[in-house]
Design a protein around this motif. Sequence first.
Motif, PDB file in Angstrom:
ATOM      1  N   GLN A  79       0.867  -1.175   0.000  1.00  0.00           N
ATOM      2  CA  GLN A  79       0.000   0.000   0.000  1.00  0.00           C
ATOM      3  C   GLN A  79       0.911   1.234   0.000  1.00  0.00           C
ATOM      4  O   GLN A  79       1.423   1.622   1.045  1.00  0.00           O
ATOM      5  CB  GLN A  79      -0.906  -0.001   1.240  1.00  0.00           C
ATOM      6  N   GLN A 112      -5.543  -6.038   4.064  1.00  0.00           N
ATOM      7  CA  GLN A 112      -4.987  -5.899   2.721  1.00  0.00           C
ATOM      8  C   GLN A 112      -3.459  -5.852   2.766  1.00  0.00           C
ATOM      9  O   GLN A 112      -2.787  -6.475   1.928  1.00  0.00           O
ATOM     10  CB  GLN A 112      -5.520  -4.623   2.066  1.00  0.00           C
ATOM     11  N   SER A 116      -0.665  -8.585   1.149  1.00  0.00           N
ATOM     12  CA  SER A 116       0.414  -8.198   0.239  1.00  0.00           C
ATOM     13  C   SER A 116       1.774  -8.608   0.794  1.00  0.00           C
ATOM     14  O   SER A 116       2.645  -9.073   0.047  1.00  0.00           O
ATOM     15  CB  SER A 116       0.380  -6.681   0.010  1.00  0.00           C
ATOM     16  N   PHE A 274      -6.560   7.711   1.222  1.00  0.00           N
ATOM     17  CA  PHE A 274      -7.171   6.505   0.676  1.00  0.00           C
ATOM     18  C   PHE A 274      -8.604   6.796   0.263  1.00  0.00           C
ATOM     19  O   PHE A 274      -9.250   7.709   0.794  1.00  0.00           O
ATOM     20  CB  PHE A 274      -7.178   5.367   1.708  1.00  0.00           C
ATOM     21  N   THR A 277     -13.457   1.803  -1.496  1.00  0.00           N
ATOM     22  CA  THR A 277     -14.185   1.262  -2.634  1.00  0.00           C
ATOM     23  C   THR A 277     -14.807  -0.083  -2.245  1.00  0.00           C
ATOM     24  O   THR A 277     -14.666  -0.544  -1.108  1.00  0.00           O
ATOM     25  CB  THR A 277     -13.240   1.063  -3.838  1.00  0.00           C
ATOM     26  N   LYS A 279     -13.851  -2.855  -3.168  1.00  0.00           N
ATOM     27  CA  LYS A 279     -12.755  -3.814  -3.002  1.00  0.00           C
ATOM     28  C   LYS A 279     -11.745  -3.359  -1.961  1.00  0.00           C
ATOM     29  O   LYS A 279     -10.591  -3.766  -1.982  1.00  0.00           O
ATOM     30  CB  LYS A 279     -12.042  -4.042  -4.342  1.00  0.00           C
ATOM     31  N   LYS A 282      -8.124   2.010  -1.425  1.00  0.00           N
ATOM     32  CA  LYS A 282      -7.174   2.221  -2.514  1.00  0.00           C
ATOM     33  C   LYS A 282      -6.475   3.551  -2.297  1.00  0.00           C
ATOM     34  O   LYS A 282      -7.107   4.552  -1.954  1.00  0.00           O
ATOM     35  CB  LYS A 282      -7.890   2.230  -3.874  1.00  0.00           C
TER      36      LYS A 282
END
Length: 467
Positions: A79, A112, A116, A274, A277, A279, A282
């Motif tokens: 991120q 998230q 990653s 950020f 969304t 998902k 982002k």
Amino acid sequence: MAKEKTSYVCNECGASSPRWLGKCPGCGAWNTLVESAPEPAGGGKNRLGSAFTALAPAAAVQALSAIEAVDVARSPTGQPELDRVLGGGIVEGGVVLIGGDPGIGKSTLLLQALDSLQRSAPAAERGGTLYVTGEESGAQVALRARRLGITGSQVAVLAEIQLEKIIATLAEQKPAVAVIDSIQTVYSDQLTSAPGSVAQVRECAAHLTRWAKSSGCAIVLVGHVTKDGQLAGPRVLEHMVDTVLYFEGDTHSSFRLIRAIKNRFGAVNEIGVFAMTEKGLKGVSNPSAIFLSQHAQPVPGSCVLVTLEGTRPMLVEIQALVDSGGISPRRLSVGLERDRLAMLLAVLHQHAGVATGDQDVFVNAVGGVRISEPAADLAVLLAITSSLRGKALPKGFIAFGEVGLAGEIRPAPRGQERLREAAKLGFSVAVVPKANAPKKSDKAFEGLTIHAVERVDEAMALVRGLD
């Protein structure tokens, strides 16, 4: 075995009492006694090792010049906006505390980031990641991952709130990064108080911090906030960790801000933006776009400010509305300091001859951003006078500068970077303090006409001439 008795220690003077008292017997302060872990028999040992262990091994005394300065290694989280706030990524053995309002997206962002990190080679080789959830079950975490579109994730999940079991799992799994969600739900058997109490939060955070420093495992603690927006628990919680992050934003808006309040491995007051969304969260690469209203034509009471958040210059629109007030005019600001607004109105009257004593004045920073730096003063005054006159500022107009009580306009830090950001985004007119005006021509400022001013009345006269 007889149950060990707990003691109560005063936060002010350190005096102890075998039972809770409303008034400290040592210093006389009220409501300062908090439960503390008992000192076990047998040399001060307990199930977690020594009760007091240094965070770093002892070393011989050395001159500062003889100590080799080594850059810390970082693991990118996947991120970019989070990495910016952290200073480049997660540091091995670092402890990060992140707090924010309920439902703002703390768990979403960390899930998230863990996914990653788990997919990256460095973290996977060092033991992977671990997500410890004390507020949800494993099935609920899996359901959130499915909503975020995370499939085939190998992030290890542990639903547990007992500190001893969590540390045993950390010792067994040896993850590179672990998330504790949240520290207010974790409790230790050494204390009889409920999870979330001052004693439990302090003791659990201290043991987890000590584990991170001794094992090299990076730990992220999720913290609750009070109704005042401060991290719940003892103030020492923020002192013992390496990095403190605040998650800000309106739950009714899709944009979120992460601000670094403390960072031993990077810049403080750094900001990450950020967008929420379907998902997940982002990163927003150009945050200036979301803080500027999309007006077809300039409107009265609007002025664009170039503010500085950490190392990032951002353009934020300041809106002001001046309306006829009653017997007691109101002064209301959103995203700006209310007391500073009252001071600026007094300066505007005294040194520029613009009276607003019988007017209601409302000031707002677009996009929900909070501006605390004094460089916003000039933009606020220009927006107020624009609304009072009913005339819009020229198209492509920006301003920044601190206003003093004597009416002088003081320079803002890193003014050249602010001007370059404005020129890059196509702005054509800038009113800045004289000390921030470029001394020589620069191609980065092409297309940007810069007006340097020294006093408030000079800036007002200049703006009237631009109409």
